[in-house]
Enzyme design. Structure first.
Site, mmCIF file in Angstrom:
data_model
loop_
_atom_site.group_PDB
_atom_site.id
_atom_site.type_symbol
_atom_site.label_atom_id
_atom_site.label_comp_id
_atom_site.label_asym_id
_atom_site.label_seq_id
_atom_site.Cartn_x
_atom_site.Cartn_y
_atom_site.Cartn_z
ATOM 1 N N GLU A 253 18.909 7.220 -6.212
ATOM 2 C CA GLU A 253 19.714 6.439 -5.272
ATOM 3 C C GLU A 253 20.080 7.372 -4.130
ATOM 4 O OE1 GLU A 253 20.081 3.349 -5.451
ATOM 5 O OE2 GLU A 253 19.737 2.831 -7.550
ATOM 6 N N CYS A 287 26.875 4.809 0.834
ATOM 7 C CA CYS A 287 25.431 4.720 1.072
ATOM 8 C C CYS A 287 25.068 3.356 1.640
ATOM 9 C CB CYS A 287 24.646 5.005 -0.213
ATOM 10 S SG CYS A 287 25.167 4.017 -1.614
#
Length: 497
Positions: A253, A287
């Site tokens: 990720e 993010c």
């Protein structure tokens, strides 16, 4: 000055918070709050051995029984939500509601995993051979190494840990060096659940605190078949090949450079609310933060004017104050990176609104969020800067907007604001967004745990949390049983003796 009451409530002792070599500072004011002990790199083989021993026992425990441990962990998290949320705020600088929200994500994934523990389904497959049955079975994979980042210090670990545990896998957690206290508190809370459970093997969940040498030990260990790593694309470029070289499995990720397309038919008031939270929430350190705003030229000037007014009204300051909406960046390095990006954007023709050191806020790295009106998508825009910078770009036709959105290395989250069903469905189609997450009339951040979380391209391709992300923690086995008295071969092959 900081109150350490919440650290004590979480069970952290004085000897765990002092005398170590890793200095922990609060981004709220830059003050030192602890000196924690690091895991010596020389101890990592023993840590991994304990995880292997735990795996040998835990994989034999029925999955619904493994789910009971996770259920108890969720109960303990509910009891400790306020103090753990406060530690997230203290250590990561999130405003109070976001700190509590991150703990709620942990609780939610525990609930999800408990149900999952009775739904680790395989398939029954039609065999072409008479008297044969084919099936798929899912088995535990082995120890899972979880490497997490500072911006979400606890939730992504829980996404991984809750699923790994019900799937039959032990967990070794390496938190960010900037946020070890939240990890230490989580292990205390988990220990209370394990005590109540009474049957958890030693080494089922372990914490390894330290720098790159700790991560490297996990990444290089063949005895840790799964590595889940959250962080920068640069980090993923190192971790991915190393894990692949030993035929391990990576759940990556990594970076996001998320965009919102605002079409002429959009509900602008709703879009503005979504833009502000998505772009400045967590001080732009998600993010999934909104970093690029791609606006139809017919409404661009109006939208930028309204956004600038909304930005000017944002309360910036101590995240523990209930009125604050924008807390600090994690440290001065993040602030310097933001200012460097803004100077580069100016050099490329951008017009900057905001983006200065916040006045009247002492201590930490407080900034005013920036809106940058750009003539085109430049190299600076294509690079992710982990700060509250929102680049504004214009478009005339939808296919142009989609092309701009997709023309970045990252592919995590995306969204469109439109009341036109054709535009919405095109955006969600194979010719639309190339991201792992695509939303309509909602911002790119704030993902729910029920859906698999992750993205494509330089985001790494990993999936965590909901849907069938559990398959990343298990190995698939295809089996065929012949219950006939014959031995036919597949594909009509004849081999009689």
């Amino acid at each position: 000055m900081h109150s350490f009451e919440d650290l004590k409530k979480a069970g952290l002792r004085d000897d765990e918070l002092t005398g170590g070599t890793l200095t922990v500072k609060s981004p709220i004011d830059g003050a030192e709050i602890a000196k924690v002990h690091q895991t010596p790199a020389s101890d990592m083989p023993a840590v991994i051995d304990r995880a292997q021993e735990a795996f040998a026992a835990w994989r034999k425990v029925p999955a619904p029984e493994r789910g009971e441990l996770v259920r108890l962990f969720g109960e303990e998290l509910r009891k400790a939500k306020d103090e753990l949320g406060a530690i997230v705020t203290l250590e990561a600088g999130k405003i109070v509601s976001e700190g509590l929200g991150e703990v709620q994500e942990m609780i939610d994934i525990c609930d999800f995993a408990v149900g999952l523990s009775r739904q680790l389904y395989g398939l029954t497959i039609a065999s072409e051979r008479p008297g044969h049955r084919m099936a798929e079975t899912w088995h535990p994979m082995g120890p899972v190494g979880v490497i997490t980042a500072f911006n979400f210090p606890v939730a992504p670990w829980a996404w991984n840990a809750a699923l790994a545990l019900v799937c039959g896998d032990p967990v070794i957690w390496k938190p960010s060096e900037k946020t070890p206290l939240t990890a230490m508190a989580c292990l205390k809370i988990f220990a209370r659940a394990a005590d109540r459970f009474g049957k958890a093997p030693e080494g089922l969940v372990q914490l390894a605190i330290g720098g790159p040498e700790i991560g490297e030990a996990l990444v290089n260990a063949r005895e840790v078949p799964v590595i889940s790593a959250t962080g920068s694309t640069r980090m993923g470029e190192i971790v991915g090949p190393k894990v692949a070289a030993r035929f391990g499995r990576c759940i990556l990720e990594l970076g996001g450079n998320n965009a919102m397309i605002v079409a002429p038919s959009a509900d602008l008031d709703m879009a503005i609310r979504a833009i502000v939270f998505s772009a400045v929430g967590t001080a732009g350190q998600r993010c999934t933060s909104l970093r690029r705003l791609i606006v139809h030229e017919s409404i661009r000037a109006e939208l930028v004017e309204k956004l600038a007014k909304a930005y000017a009204s944002l309360p910036i300051g101590d995240p523990r104050d209930s009125a604050t909406l924008v807390g600090p960046l994690i440290d001065e390095g993040a602030q310097a990176a933001m200012m460097t990006a803004l100077e580069a954007a100016k050099a490329e023709g951008g017009t900057v609104h905001g983006g200065a050191v916040a006045e009247g806020v002492a201590g930490g790295a407080y900034v005013t969020p920036a809106i940058v009106d750009m003539p085109t998508q430049t190299d600076t825009v294509r690079a992710e800067t982990f700060a509250p910078i929102l680049y504004v770009l214009g478009y005339s036709e939808l296919d142009e907007a989609i092309a701009i959105q997709n023309d970045v290395p990252q592919g995590l989250s995306s969204c469109i604001f439109t009341l036109n069903v054709r535009e919405a469905e095109t955006f969600l189609s194979a010719v639309g967004s190339d991201c792992g997450i695509a939303n309509v009339n909602i911002g790119p951040s704030g993902a729910e745990i029920g859906g698999a979380f992750g993205g494509e391209k330089a985001t790494g391709g990993g999936r965590e949390s909901g849907s069938d992300a559990w398959k990343g923690y298990m190995r698939r086995q295809t089996s065929t049983v012949n219950y006939s008295a014959e031995l036919p071969l597949a594909q009509g092959v004849k081999f009689d003796i």
